[in-house]
Motif scaffolding. Sequence first.
Motif, mmCIF file in Angstrom:
data_model
loop_
_atom_site.group_PDB
_atom_site.id
_atom_site.type_symbol
_atom_site.label_atom_id
_atom_site.label_comp_id
_atom_site.label_asym_id
_atom_site.label_seq_id
_atom_site.Cartn_x
_atom_site.Cartn_y
_atom_site.Cartn_z
ATOM 1 N N ARG A 47 0.753 -1.342 -0.098
ATOM 2 C CA ARG A 47 -0.012 0.009 -0.067
ATOM 3 C C ARG A 47 0.845 1.207 -0.030
ATOM 4 N NH1 ARG A 47 -5.415 -0.299 1.194
ATOM 5 N NH2 ARG A 47 -5.500 1.591 0.638
ATOM 6 N N ARG A 48 1.941 1.282 -0.905
ATOM 7 C CA ARG A 48 2.839 2.464 -1.094
ATOM 8 C C ARG A 48 1.966 3.785 -1.465
ATOM 9 N NH1 ARG A 48 7.766 0.825 -0.142
ATOM 10 N NH2 ARG A 48 8.785 2.641 -0.725
ATOM 11 N N ASP A 49 0.775 3.607 -1.662
ATOM 12 C CA ASP A 49 -0.157 4.708 -2.215
ATOM 13 C C ASP A 49 -0.287 5.744 -0.931
ATOM 14 O OD1 ASP A 49 -1.644 2.269 -1.218
ATOM 15 O OD2 ASP A 49 -3.398 3.631 -1.179
ATOM 16 N N VAL A 50 -0.153 5.146 0.329
ATOM 17 C CA VAL A 50 -0.678 5.961 1.531
ATOM 18 C C VAL A 50 0.646 6.570 1.961
ATOM 19 C CG1 VAL A 50 -2.680 4.391 2.128
ATOM 20 C CG2 VAL A 50 -0.499 4.088 3.018
ATOM 21 N N LEU A 51 1.642 6.384 1.414
ATOM 22 C CA LEU A 51 2.941 6.971 1.829
ATOM 23 C C LEU A 51 2.888 8.534 1.782
ATOM 24 C CD1 LEU A 51 5.630 4.461 0.665
ATOM 25 C CD2 LEU A 51 5.019 4.961 3.049
ATOM 26 N N GLN A 52 2.073 8.955 0.784
ATOM 27 C CA GLN A 52 1.997 10.286 0.604
ATOM 28 C C GLN A 52 1.496 11.309 1.734
ATOM 29 O OE1 GLN A 52 -0.339 10.179 -3.035
ATOM 30 N NE2 GLN A 52 -2.149 10.869 -2.067
ATOM 31 N N THR A 53 0.380 10.457 2.563
ATOM 32 C CA THR A 53 -0.002 11.146 3.790
ATOM 33 C C THR A 53 0.609 10.823 4.985
ATOM 34 O OG1 THR A 53 -1.787 9.489 3.907
ATOM 35 C CG2 THR A 53 -2.434 11.518 2.711
ATOM 36 N N VAL A 54 1.172 9.646 5.100
ATOM 37 C CA VAL A 54 1.785 9.089 6.374
ATOM 38 C C VAL A 54 2.805 10.178 6.835
ATOM 39 C CG1 VAL A 54 3.016 7.280 7.701
ATOM 40 C CG2 VAL A 54 1.216 6.725 5.950
ATOM 41 N N ILE A 55 2.873 10.589 8.142
ATOM 42 C CA ILE A 55 3.860 11.066 8.775
ATOM 43 C C ILE A 55 4.905 10.552 9.535
ATOM 44 C CG2 ILE A 55 4.538 13.024 10.489
ATOM 45 C CD1 ILE A 55 1.447 14.230 10.024
ATOM 46 N N GLY A 56 4.370 9.511 10.168
ATOM 47 C CA GLY A 56 5.057 8.522 10.865
ATOM 48 C C GLY A 56 4.406 7.599 11.615
ATOM 49 N N SER A 57 4.925 6.524 12.327
ATOM 50 C CA SER A 57 4.184 5.424 13.178
ATOM 51 C C SER A 57 4.876 5.162 14.506
ATOM 52 C CB SER A 57 4.405 4.325 12.287
ATOM 53 O OG SER A 57 5.508 3.597 12.627
ATOM 54 N N THR A 58 4.154 4.732 15.255
ATOM 55 C CA THR A 58 4.753 4.326 16.677
ATOM 56 C C THR A 58 4.483 2.739 16.676
ATOM 57 O OG1 THR A 58 2.442 4.497 17.575
ATOM 58 C CG2 THR A 58 3.567 6.544 17.490
ATOM 59 N N GLU A 59 5.165 2.146 17.450
ATOM 60 C CA GLU A 59 5.115 0.726 17.387
ATOM 61 C C GLU A 59 5.161 0.110 18.745
ATOM 62 O OE1 GLU A 59 4.783 -2.017 15.509
ATOM 63 O OE2 GLU A 59 4.936 -3.283 17.390
ATOM 64 N N GLU A 60 4.316 -0.881 19.032
ATOM 65 C CA GLU A 60 3.868 -0.993 20.573
ATOM 66 C C GLU A 60 4.796 -2.242 21.194
ATOM 67 O OE1 GLU A 60 1.744 0.085 22.636
ATOM 68 O OE2 GLU A 60 1.392 -1.251 24.276
ATOM 69 N N THR A 61 5.300 -3.068 20.263
ATOM 70 C CA THR A 61 5.997 -4.423 20.523
ATOM 71 C C THR A 61 7.443 -4.602 20.373
ATOM 72 O OG1 THR A 61 5.680 -5.694 18.574
ATOM 73 C CG2 THR A 61 3.718 -5.623 20.174
ATOM 74 N N THR A 62 8.123 -5.287 20.944
ATOM 75 C CA THR A 62 9.589 -5.505 20.791
ATOM 76 C C THR A 62 9.736 -6.311 19.452
ATOM 77 O OG1 THR A 62 9.452 -6.463 23.093
ATOM 78 C CG2 THR A 62 11.252 -7.104 21.680
ATOM 79 N N THR A 63 8.620 -7.194 19.070
ATOM 80 C CA THR A 63 8.875 -7.793 17.971
ATOM 81 C C THR A 63 8.752 -6.841 16.773
ATOM 82 O OG1 THR A 63 7.596 -9.733 18.915
ATOM 83 C CG2 THR A 63 7.489 -9.474 16.531
ATOM 84 N N GLY A 64 7.689 -5.884 16.821
ATOM 85 C CA GLY A 64 7.563 -4.926 15.811
ATOM 86 C C GLY A 64 8.727 -4.010 15.772
ATOM 87 N N VAL A 65 9.311 -3.538 16.750
ATOM 88 C CA VAL A 65 10.462 -2.797 16.815
ATOM 89 C C VAL A 65 11.557 -3.521 15.984
ATOM 90 C CG1 VAL A 65 12.323 -1.865 18.253
ATOM 91 C CG2 VAL A 65 9.979 -1.502 18.895
ATOM 92 N N ILE A 66 11.768 -4.791 16.249
ATOM 93 C CA ILE A 66 12.737 -5.606 15.474
ATOM 94 C C ILE A 66 12.736 -5.475 14.097
ATOM 95 C CG2 ILE A 66 13.473 -7.838 15.127
ATOM 96 C CD1 ILE A 66 13.043 -8.607 18.336
ATOM 97 N N ARG A 67 11.343 -5.939 13.667
ATOM 98 C CA ARG A 67 10.934 -5.807 12.296
ATOM 99 C C ARG A 67 11.326 -4.196 11.488
ATOM 100 N NH1 ARG A 67 5.177 -7.870 11.394
ATOM 101 N NH2 ARG A 67 5.920 -8.736 9.408
ATOM 102 N N LEU A 68 10.859 -3.248 12.416
ATOM 103 C CA LEU A 68 11.257 -1.779 11.916
ATOM 104 C C LEU A 68 12.823 -1.488 12.017
ATOM 105 C CD1 LEU A 68 8.656 0.290 14.105
ATOM 106 C CD2 LEU A 68 8.658 -0.076 11.760
ATOM 107 N N ARG A 69 13.450 -2.231 12.689
ATOM 108 C CA ARG A 69 15.030 -1.813 12.763
ATOM 109 C C ARG A 69 15.430 -2.728 11.597
ATOM 110 N NH1 ARG A 69 15.499 -1.413 18.638
ATOM 111 N NH2 ARG A 69 15.220 0.951 19.112
ATOM 112 N N ALA A 70 14.953 -3.893 11.403
ATOM 113 C CA ALA A 70 15.231 -4.644 10.083
ATOM 114 C C ALA A 70 15.062 -3.700 8.857
ATOM 115 C CB ALA A 70 14.899 -5.847 9.785
#
Lengths: 422, 422, 422, 422
Positions: free
Chosen positions: D141-164
């Motif tokens: 869904r790269r179509d939404v990248l034009q509006t997205v300012i940023g994201s927050t992540e709740e879990t350890t697992t998610g942070v690992i994926r974001l860092r990757a």
Amino acid sequence: MNGRVIPYDIADLTLAEQGRKRIAWAAREMPVLRLLRERFERERPLEGLRIVACVHVTTETANLAYALRAAGATPVICASNPLSTQDDVAAALVADGFHVYARRGEDAETYYRHINWALDHEPHLIIDDGADVVTTVHRDRRDVLQTVIGSTEETTTGVIRLRALARDDLLAFPAIAVNDAMTKHLFDNRYGTGQSTIDAILRATNLLLAGKTVVVAGYGWCGRGIALRARGMGAHVIVTEVDPVRALEAVMDGYRVLPMREAARVGDLFVTATGNLHVIDREHFLVMKNGAIVCNAGHFNVEINLEALAEMAVERIVHRPFVEEYVLPDGRAIVVLAEGRLVNLAVAEGHPASVMDMSFANQALACVYLAQRGRQLPADVYPVPAEIDREIAQLKLESMGIAIDRLTPEQEAYLVSWQHGT
Amino acid sequence: MNGRVIPYDIADLTLAEQGRKRIAWAAREMPVLRLLRERFERERPLEGLRIVACVHVTTETANLAYALRAAGATPVICASNPLSTQDDVAAALVADGFHVYARRGEDAETYYRHINWALDHEPHLIIDDGADVVTTVHRDRRDVLQTVIGSTEETTTGVIRLRALARDDLLAFPAIAVNDAMTKHLFDNRYGTGQSTIDAILRATNLLLAGKTVVVAGYGWCGRGIALRARGMGAHVIVTEVDPVRALEAVMDGYRVLPMREAARVGDLFVTATGNLHVIDREHFLVMKNGAIVCNAGHFNVEINLEALAEMAVERIVHRPFVEEYVLPDGRAIVVLAEGRLVNLAVAEGHPASVMDMSFANQALACVYLAQRGRQLPADVYPVPAEIDREIAQLKLESMGIAIDRLTPEQEAYLVSWQHGT
Amino acid sequence: MNGRVIPYDIADLTLAEQGRKRIAWAAREMPVLRLLRERFERERPLEGLRIVACVHVTTETANLAYALRAAGATPVICASNPLSTQDDVAAALVADGFHVYARRGEDAETYYRHINWALDHEPHLIIDDGADVVTTVHRDRRDVLQTVIGSTEETTTGVIRLRALARDDLLAFPAIAVNDAMTKHLFDNRYGTGQSTIDAILRATNLLLAGKTVVVAGYGWCGRGIALRARGMGAHVIVTEVDPVRALEAVMDGYRVLPMREAARVGDLFVTATGNLHVIDREHFLVMKNGAIVCNAGHFNVEINLEALAEMAVERIVHRPFVEEYVLPDGRAIVVLAEGRLVNLAVAEGHPASVMDMSFANQALACVYLAQRGRQLPADVYPVPAEIDREIAQLKLESMGIAIDRLTPEQEAYLVSWQHGT
Amino acid sequence: MNGRVIPYDIADLTLAEQGRKRIAWAAREMPVLRLLRERFERERPLEGLRIVACVHVTTETANLAYALRAAGATPVICASNPLSTQDDVAAALVADGFHVYARRGEDAETYYRHINWALDHEPHLIIDDGADVVTTVHRDRRDVLQTVIGSTEETTTGVIRLRALARDDLLAFPAIAVNDAMTKHLFDNRYGTGQSTIDAILRATNLLLAGKTVVVAGYGWCGRGIALRARGMGAHVIVTEVDPVRALEAVMDGYRVLPMREAARVGDLFVTATGNLHVIDREHFLVMKNGAIVCNAGHFNVEINLEALAEMAVERIVHRPFVEEYVLPDGRAIVVLAEGRLVNLAVAEGHPASVMDMSFANQALACVYLAQRGRQLPADVYPVPAEIDREIAQLKLESMGIAIDRLTPEQEAYLVSWQHGT
């Protein structure tokens, strides 16, 4: 280095044999250092280096000294605390050819004279414990800066001082914050200080902890260890803190959290472990219960305002060794252990050997690291490299006969991938 | 009683001043006994009675001696354990006019000579600790039976021996099982032995308990206390038992339960508290890890089969006071603390004063009870009356500043009624 | 017994299949009862006897019913608590041919009608839980006394009522205090009530216990279990008591001990386990914090004075099932769980099966004992014979795969001897 | 954003009233979020922003949604886990005008369709829980990248994926690792997961934990919490790890540490919390005891290799909701809870509100931070600013009525100075 150096200054050389036995006993609980020593004998990574080690002169640091010598270094030892020196250990080390400057109970003047005598050896490396040597070098002994490659620091307090120096651009060489190694601070402060502080309190007082209200000032690693062990002995524990996150952790860990002003009214026993000064002050002595006992597990003897207490007191009685009662005008007595100095070192035997094993393995490996790369490092405070941490933990587990799992290739691949979903 | 009595036999009268200070320090933690002493001074309930007290000669029993004298009695003191005598306390008591027969480290022959010298005072009452005096009276000194009104017994072991005597119809006078008082065994064995055993192990070895595997033999009150405190210090605790109900309690309390044969293979430290003999035996030494440490917290030094170990050993080395290593032919070393004697008394200072406070309040009140009614009681083993228990607990709570609820009349009525339903 | 008996009265027979599965699940955690059932099938020790079992109708008591039937008895089941009945279990039992009188949430009138319908079966034995059946027999149904051989009693509360009956010489048959068996009260109340009370509180509220101040009223076996588990979940625990010995134990176990009047001001959550009435009363509600939660883990719903609270309240709101908020005139809210009834039974599933396993093994063996010897026993309250206790503990350990030590002949001889000395 | 969006997709709108009550109940335990909400109503810091919140749809996240709306945002909610959705909460939110896409038990296809429907709202901010939304955006869904300012992540697992993602230079916007906030991970994972995992196991099984051997895989914050609470309930706990430092901590904390291969043989209950896959695998099922229970407390349902177990099994029986037994060819049964999904969310109610209070206060403040500064931040993973942490902890303490000490000017001066010595 010239011929003017004082070879040693200790209390009683005849205690050497007793010291040697106790050093050997401690060695049994220091398998990691033993292993490193064996490797050092083969590799000689510190060949020809002089190391001033300002440490608590105990059976455990003696084993560090032997490991450093096995690596080819010439360790020069002075005391990091006037009350913690074990005179028999000092004697054993001198008998074995080390330079040692340490007498139990030495006064402040002697303490700094000893540091200066040690610095007269013009060290390449400094192992510090509270940053007194590094501070002395920067303030009074800049002559030795030409030989010093770098230093390592054992304590939280010392690291704070080093960081202050670095922030002010005053630090003259790289310093390794050994205290911040996981295999140091996670174990030493929590398990070592936790147990040895309880041990010291029992030796000094023979107090039954079960049912007593114990106030622990500070919920850093030391404070956590003390609180946990005090609760493990059946005490009701109250924690005081200035940091809201730590305070909240203490609450969630099941402790009562109070400001010291309120805790002072209900505590039977107080232990400070904040790294700050006067956390128990005049206003607190004013409201304490008759017979309240106060002691300090922080690095410096400034956490309890003993000057204020001495001014308030009409009489002082020494009941047992390390147990001094201050009688206040209203008849209440406040009991101070070990003159407010680090109680686990002054009254008991400091950290158990098996904790020191890891701290000193860090010290030894940090020295090797500085020897190899220190000259290339800008003057700053550095962490212990992570691979040293893992290596030490792995060696320790093996020495305990404990095996752990290893990641399978499939698991390693999973951990580095980001393409897996729900 | 005639003039032939030996007035005292102690190690060193010059230690009296030090002993006096330490006795005063202990007194601070013994508020119940202090209160009783004040009452006894008014009421003099033991006027004119001679009391042989075979006790651990410590600062706490010294306070019992003062309370008994305040009640009008003449206490005569001998040691209940050759290794527990505090020579400075013995000196202070003699300096204050008591008859004391106790030298730290006395041999078995001296031990029984001291008991006999104490019995030469022809006591009215006997305070016993392990039943050695009562056994001696029944076997060798039946001459004193004409004055003895009765005895009190401090330990589980002693009560077992008294019950055996009573069962065989051999007991010659009433005996009060002070050990069975709730304010004694619920506190003394659990909290007192628990803490002081840990204290002794730390003083002897400076071992880090966190992460160690500690094997506790026996899950009676002493064993429970030791297991709880060992866990409280971070140890992994294994319990061994012969009683299935107790074993199941240990399991439910979260401990591993193993037969000693299996526990022997994995333990780092072993503590016996069973009241039985040879719970650690040759077969266990054969499989222990190199460096395993064994010690005893039970009354008699029979729980560890040291004779077997001595036969197996090719060398014995004393590392630190109370720490003896037995080297086996295969190179493994087994370390024995305090020669297998009661480790908390031999190495540390026995129970903390605040625990002894309740035990000795029971002793004092049991003596008063015997003085008042003992002559009417048939020879048998008796419990401490329940009202003594409640009184002591209430006094203790008050001394700690703790108030508790009282039943309302409505609640008292409810509890006695059977006519309420769902 | 004639044809007029009502065969059963339950909520919904269509729930039988679900009940059957849950009963089978519970059976996995009841290995002792399973073993007994196998033996009973061979020996048929209760052949031809009718047994009224007034119990919490749960998966665990269902397993008891099967064991009794395997022994040859005809169990007749009624509920011992209107809120604890699991309707699917009742259905499964009826579907399997048992007489069951129990509907979840039945009113007091139905409750007693069910007891009476059960008694219409003219039982030989009564298994009681709170003594409501025995009380009913003595007061209203003396007609069944001609068949009743004796009864067993599950709860502390019931035993108190039976003792009151016996003291007044009103008890008409022998009663076995199953509650007092070690394998019952040491496990059931401590571990069972401890866990299931926490479980119930979490199910009802999803409250984070860590950091909360939990007030436990009563430090009997139930109270100890609750306090231990609340602390195990990270709560700060305060204990209230009326008995000084128990209060002192709570202090020594590291809890704060306060009168309820003071505890009421600081508690976040209150749990009563005293067996007494109105331990939380009007005066306490007056000072509680806004949002304080109160619940009861004692047998009867009298421990919290809900009548007083209802009078004080201006509004009542049910937030979640079992969670009722009473709004006071000053705006503070007091939250009551499960209408003050036994919270672990009303909200959770009562004791876990593995605890009930031992309790009900005691019930089954006590019934056999009464069947064999009850007719010879004078009317009184009797303990469970010790050999039953040991047998059950041994079976339980074996089912867990745990072996324990056995006394050697040498050790047995030592224990019975009185001739060993220091 | 155009008119084609689906307004909501939930299970049953009639559940709204029940959901509303439960949301209000949770709000009582979320004082920090309540305070923020009050502030947001005044300041409106998220005015006009659309926020896709992929969260567990529970009473607690509902309160986050209200806070975000109070700040001026339009929250759009989809489920982060198919099993955790509380349908009554979803209904209440829809009834209150929110866009919600979540049905309890939805299949994987629906799960991703819901994420896509949420993304159709063209969000400015993304609150993610496991990084599934962010991953979907980057992949499909790269179509939404034009509006997205940023994201927050709740879990350890998610942070690992974001860092990757960031490491591979694929991350397209800044992401705040809310999981790494001290007031999040120190509390949420340790206290929240610890309690709620135990809660879930009890609800699913009603197992008595006392005396059971519980194997906890992983000694991160979640594993620590679970181990601590399991021990607090009386279990004997074994830890498995792949990291030597963590393994050593577990040993020092008194747990047994074993490789899973050995732990598998002795465990009664297994809980995985590693963030890795197949930590319980075929080889472990092969040696487990009959009746062993396995469950997962990690984010994804990959930690237990259920595919392997299903292949091995000859029969599968559902005993109770969430309790499925796999019967192996040799007759042994392995019991799996909640199909290996996050057990505390699937069976219990997820983290208690008072833990979520802090996590979601972090989420809300992180959103405000992104709204204010996100457009200036390079695409990378960022920590939560430290002042947010302190603010939240301070608010939480105040809401509990707990005051803490403040540094005196003298103490602040001391801490920054490096010129103090011994």
